[in-house]
Design an enzyme around this catalytic site. Structure first.
Site, PDB file in Angstrom:
ATOM      1  N   HIS A  96       0.821  -1.227   0.000  1.00 36.29           N
ATOM      2  CA  HIS A  96       0.000   0.000   0.000  1.00 36.29           C
ATOM      3  C   HIS A  96       0.851   1.271   0.000  1.00 36.29           C
ATOM      4  O   HIS A  96       0.307   2.374  -0.083  1.00 36.29           O
ATOM      5  CB  HIS A  96      -1.028  -0.026   1.137  1.00 36.29           C
ATOM      6  CG  HIS A  96      -0.553   0.438   2.465  1.00 36.29           C
ATOM      7  ND1 HIS A  96      -0.128  -0.425   3.454  1.00 36.29           N
ATOM      8  CD2 HIS A  96      -0.441   1.684   2.988  1.00 36.29           C
ATOM      9  CE1 HIS A  96       0.216   0.277   4.513  1.00 36.29           C
ATOM     10  NE2 HIS A  96       0.034   1.554   4.258  1.00 36.29           N
ATOM     11  N   ASP A 146      -0.113  -7.540   1.974  1.00 36.95           N
ATOM     12  CA  ASP A 146       0.384  -6.156   1.895  1.00 36.95           C
ATOM     13  C   ASP A 146       1.918  -6.185   1.977  1.00 36.95           C
ATOM     14  O   ASP A 146       2.520  -5.872   3.004  1.00 36.95           O
ATOM     15  CB  ASP A 146      -0.226  -5.335   3.047  1.00 36.95           C
ATOM     16  CG  ASP A 146       0.033  -3.850   2.893  1.00 36.95           C
ATOM     17  OD1 ASP A 146       0.552  -3.438   1.833  1.00 36.95           O
ATOM     18  OD2 ASP A 146      -0.283  -3.104   3.843  1.00 36.95           O
ATOM     19  N   SER A 236       4.087   2.816   7.950  1.00 34.73           N
ATOM     20  CA  SER A 236       3.752   1.728   7.025  1.00 34.73           C
ATOM     21  C   SER A 236       4.938   1.298   6.188  1.00 34.73           C
ATOM     22  O   SER A 236       5.725   2.145   5.748  1.00 34.73           O
ATOM     23  CB  SER A 236       2.648   2.195   6.078  1.00 34.73           C
ATOM     24  OG  SER A 236       1.439   2.169   6.753  1.00 34.73           O
TER      25      SER A 236
HETATM   26  C1  4AZ Z   1      -1.028   3.905   8.504  1.00 38.91           C
HETATM   27  O1  4AZ Z   1      -1.972   4.597   8.218  1.00 38.91           O
HETATM   28  C2  4AZ Z   1      -1.096   3.084   9.734  1.00 38.91           C
HETATM   29  N1  4AZ Z   1      -1.508   1.304  14.326  1.00 38.91           N
HETATM   30  C3  4AZ Z   1      -0.092   2.176   9.978  1.00 38.91           C
HETATM   31  C4  4AZ Z   1      -0.146   1.399  11.108  1.00 38.91           C
HETATM   32  C5  4AZ Z   1      -1.193   1.517  11.980  1.00 38.91           C
HETATM   33  C6  4AZ Z   1      -2.188   2.430  11.748  1.00 38.91           C
HETATM   34  C7  4AZ Z   1      -2.141   3.223  10.614  1.00 38.91           C
HETATM   35  C8  4AZ Z   1      -1.219   0.634  13.171  1.00 38.91           C
HETATM   36  O2  4AZ Z   1      -0.028   3.903   7.801  1.00 38.91           O
END
Ligand code: 4AZ
Length: 326
Positions: A96, A146, A236
């Protein structure tokens, strides 16, 4: 049996040196434990002598040589996703993290620490030539698969401050253990991103803990939950690492994927479980840069085993045992 005096000396030096290493071994993250495999990989090292995630703390300068920041080309000061170095030409990240516009050119930033500063660390920026996302990444549903592999335009300059994570064995089960997440992600839900790379330790939960909250969780995902601590937007794609107690090296066990907000009570974090995608990753590496290789989790570089490592100690011992000016 006749004993070769040189062999005896070698053995004694080896025993003494091993003893010195063992004395240092207990809780130190620098040292070696059991179960090592000797090869040329120098993976999962951390630098302790150098220098939000939610509820985390600043890392030291270049503490985690395995971290990569993903940026739009020409914009090295906005890291929108994290990644993990796994070979000298590949960075592991989340599917993503791939920009919507396929024409968007990307780079990775290595050895970054404090984004606003150019002086505390010498960074390296390398262009991304391929962003390979998993063929069955479920974009609109449960975010299954992912995972993505970035191929870089040139060799990563491996060294003290830049290096690969160790790669997990198949079926590695670390439920109930601590993992560490590293990233420049938001400090709280919808909050600002930090300037300095953050780290936080989280507990690995059984997959069922995530299934209770999110739809379609699979065994290809790693569930984490710790009160008031979490990954967040911008983390992420970044590394979820686990300290292998056998080697005291860090293995990449997860890729930050998603969650409901950040550190919200009752809302675990969902990460892609790297050990479940071993074959996919190895196949993509082979297809893109055939000579590139991951470092197995129990790899210990040959240099750390050089014998004798210290000619002065060797001479001194020989001198004491067999005479000379010492
Ligand atoms: C994000 O939006 C995201 N708490 C990544 C990890 C988490 C929440 C949001 C996990 O990239």
């Amino acid at each position: 049996m006749r004993v070769n005096p040189m062999w005896t000396l070698n053995t004694m030096v080896a025993v003494l040196l091993q003893g010195a290493a063992m004395a240092d071994a207990d809780t130190s993250e620098r040292s070696l434990g059991g179960g090592q495999v000797r090869n040329n990989c120098n993976c999962g090292r951390i630098n302790k002598s150098g220098g939000r995630i939610v509820g985390g703390s600043n890392t030291l300068v270049n503490e985690y040589p395995l971290i990569a920041g993903i940026v739009n080309r020409g914009m090295p000061d906005f890291i929108f996703c994290g990644g993990t170095i796994i070979t000298e030409r590949h960075v592991l990240t989340a599917a993503h993290c791939k920009p919507e516009r396929s024409s968007q050119l990307l780079s990775v930033v290595l050895a970054e620490h404090k984004v606003s500063s150019k002086t505390e660390s010498k960074t390296t920026i390398i262009d991304v030539t391929q962003f390979i996302i998993h063929e069955v990444y479920n974009k609109t549903g449960n975010s299954e698969n992912d995972i993505a592999l970035l191929v870089l335009a040139s060799q990563i300059p491996l060294g003290k401050n830049i290096g690969p994570a160790c790669f997990p064995k198949a079926n590695l089960n670390i439920v109930g253990q601590k993992v560490r997440v590293i990233g420049w992600g938001a400090l709280h839900t919808n909050g600002p991103q930090p300037d300095v790379l953050q780290k936080v330790d989280l507990d690995v939960q059984p997959t069922s803990a995530c299934s209770k909250v999110y739809k379609g969780i699979t065994e290809g995902q790693l569930c984490t939950y710790t009160l008031r601590k979490d990954s967040c937007q911008g983390d992420s794609g970044g590394p979820v690492i686990w300290r292998d107690p056998g080697t005291n090296r860090y293995t990449v066990v997860g890729i930050v994927s998603y969650g409901y907000g950040c550190a919200e009570p009752g809302a675990p974090g969902v990460n892609t479980k790297v050990s479940a995608y071993r074959d996919w990753i190895l196949q993509k590496i082979q297809q893109t840069v055939p000579g590139a290789a991951i470092c197995p989790t129990n790899a210990i570089p040959t240099e750390e085993w050089k014998f004798p490592p210290d000619p002065i100690a060797y001479y001194y011992l020989h001198c004491v045992l067999y005479g000379g000016i010492c």
